[in-house]
Each structure stands twice: as structure tokens, then as C-alpha cells.
Design an enzyme around this catalytic site. Structure first.
Site, PDB file in Angstrom:
ATOM      1  N   GLU A   1       0.832  -1.211   0.000  1.00  0.00           N
ATOM      2  CA  GLU A   1       0.000   0.000   0.000  1.00  0.00           C
ATOM      3  C   GLU A   1       0.865   1.259   0.000  1.00  0.00           C
ATOM      4  O   GLU A   1       2.100   1.197   0.057  1.00  0.00           O
ATOM      5  CB  GLU A   1      -0.957  -0.062   1.196  1.00  0.00           C
ATOM      6  CG  GLU A   1      -1.888  -1.269   1.070  1.00  0.00           C
ATOM      7  CD  GLU A   1      -2.920  -1.374   2.175  1.00  0.00           C
ATOM      8  OE1 GLU A   1      -2.828  -0.649   3.189  1.00  0.00           O
ATOM      9  OE2 GLU A   1      -3.842  -2.201   1.997  1.00  0.00           O
TER      10      GLU A   1
ATOM     11  N   GLU B   1      -1.621 -10.060  -6.252  1.00  0.00           N
ATOM     12  CA  GLU B   1      -1.585 -10.756  -7.543  1.00  0.00           C
ATOM     13  C   GLU B   1      -0.684 -10.008  -8.523  1.00  0.00           C
ATOM     14  O   GLU B   1       0.031 -10.622  -9.320  1.00  0.00           O
ATOM     15  CB  GLU B   1      -2.994 -10.865  -8.127  1.00  0.00           C
ATOM     16  CG  GLU B   1      -3.963 -11.718  -7.308  1.00  0.00           C
ATOM     17  CD  GLU B   1      -4.737 -10.919  -6.274  1.00  0.00           C
ATOM     18  OE1 GLU B   1      -4.210  -9.926  -5.729  1.00  0.00           O
ATOM     19  OE2 GLU B   1      -5.888 -11.299  -5.999  1.00  0.00           O
TER      20      GLU B   1
END
Ligand code: THU
Length: 139
Positions: free
Chosen positions: A46, A57
Site C-alpha cells: 500500500e 496478484e
């Protein structure tokens, strides 16, 4: 769990432990098996500028490409809140953007396993998660 899925599961679980998720406090790990047999893992990363964060992913697929593989045959993804054991967490399916990311590299019948901390909870085909998806062959 069969041995090839277990290798992905273990890689995703280890990757999740490295999730950088100070804002959502939701840690995700993913691992993909390339067509040549390699296992590539990623975690969510993040950012203080929230939209700039990346999904697990995406990290796993970037590692696969870096290793020279451009086909993925199977994926394990898992996610639950940081600081919890994940035992009762809802199923963590790939987000919409990641379904499209996976679609780029996976066949319609390729498998996406959604896991909890102790095993696979549910398995989908690529086509189930992204029916009528747009892909490279559309161009
Ligand atoms: N996240 C993933 O890493 N993969 C997904 O497919 C679902 C969402 C991450 C993004 C964000 O860091 C956190 O989970 C909460 O949305």
C-alpha cells in the site's frame, strides 16, 4: 492438497507475512505457477497516496514476468486482516482489476484457488471469475 497446490499455498502464505498494509490492515498473499513450473509470489503493497497501492496478484505476476514466464497455469490467493488468525475470514477472491490482470496470462480453464490460513476454501476457473473477459486475443 496436492503437492503442486501446496507449493503455491506455502508461497502465498509466506508472501502474505510480508504484506505492507498499514492503511487497510488487510494482508494478502498470492502465488502463481508458471507454465514452465516456476512459483512466483507477491504481497499487497500500500501507499500513503491510497490509489497507488498494488495488489498481491500484481506482485506475483510481475515476478513471473521478470523470470521470463508469460503463462500462468494456477494461482493461490489468500487474505485476511492483519493481526487476526484469519480463521473466520470471508473468502478473499481476486478484485476486479486482478481478475483482468490474471486473465492476461491464464487460460479460461486455469484454476484460481482462494485459501484461508489452513487450506484451500474454494476453487474457481478463470472463466468463472471473469466471464466474457477481454484479453490479448481481442486485439
Ligand atoms: N488486495 C489484494 O492484494 N488483492 C485482491 O485481489 C484484493 C485486495 C489488497 C489491496 C489492499 O491493499 C487490501 O487488499 C485491501 O483492499
Amino acid at each position: 492438497m496436492d503437492a503442486t497446490v501446496k507449493a503455491l499455498f506455502d508461497a502465498a502464505l509466506a508472501a502474505r507475512a510480508s504484506a505492507y498494509a498499514p492503511y487497510s490492515r488487510f494482508g494478502v498473499g498470492a502465488a502463481v505457477r508458471g507454465a514452465k513450473g516456476g512459483v512466483y509470489a507477491g504481497c499487497n503493497v500500500e501507499n500513503a497516496a491510497y490509489p497507488v497501492g498494488t495488489c498481491a496478484e500484481a506482485g506475483a505476476l510481475a515476478a513471473m514476468c521478470l523470470a521470463g514466464e508469460t503463462r500462468a497455469v494456477e494461482v493461490v490467493v489468500m487474505g485476511w486482516r492483519v493481526g487476526t488468525d484469519g480463521a473466520d475470514a470471508p473468502l478473499c477472491t481476486p478484485c476486479g482489476g486482478c481478475r483482468q490482470r490474471l486473465r492476461e496470462f491464464m487460460a479460461p480453464d486455469a484454476l484460481i484457488h482462494c485459501a484461508g490460513p489452513t487450506g484451500i476454501l474454494r476453487t474457481f476457473t478463470m472463466d468463472e471469475l471473469l466471464p466474457f473477459g477481454f484479453g490479448p486475443e481481442n486485439l
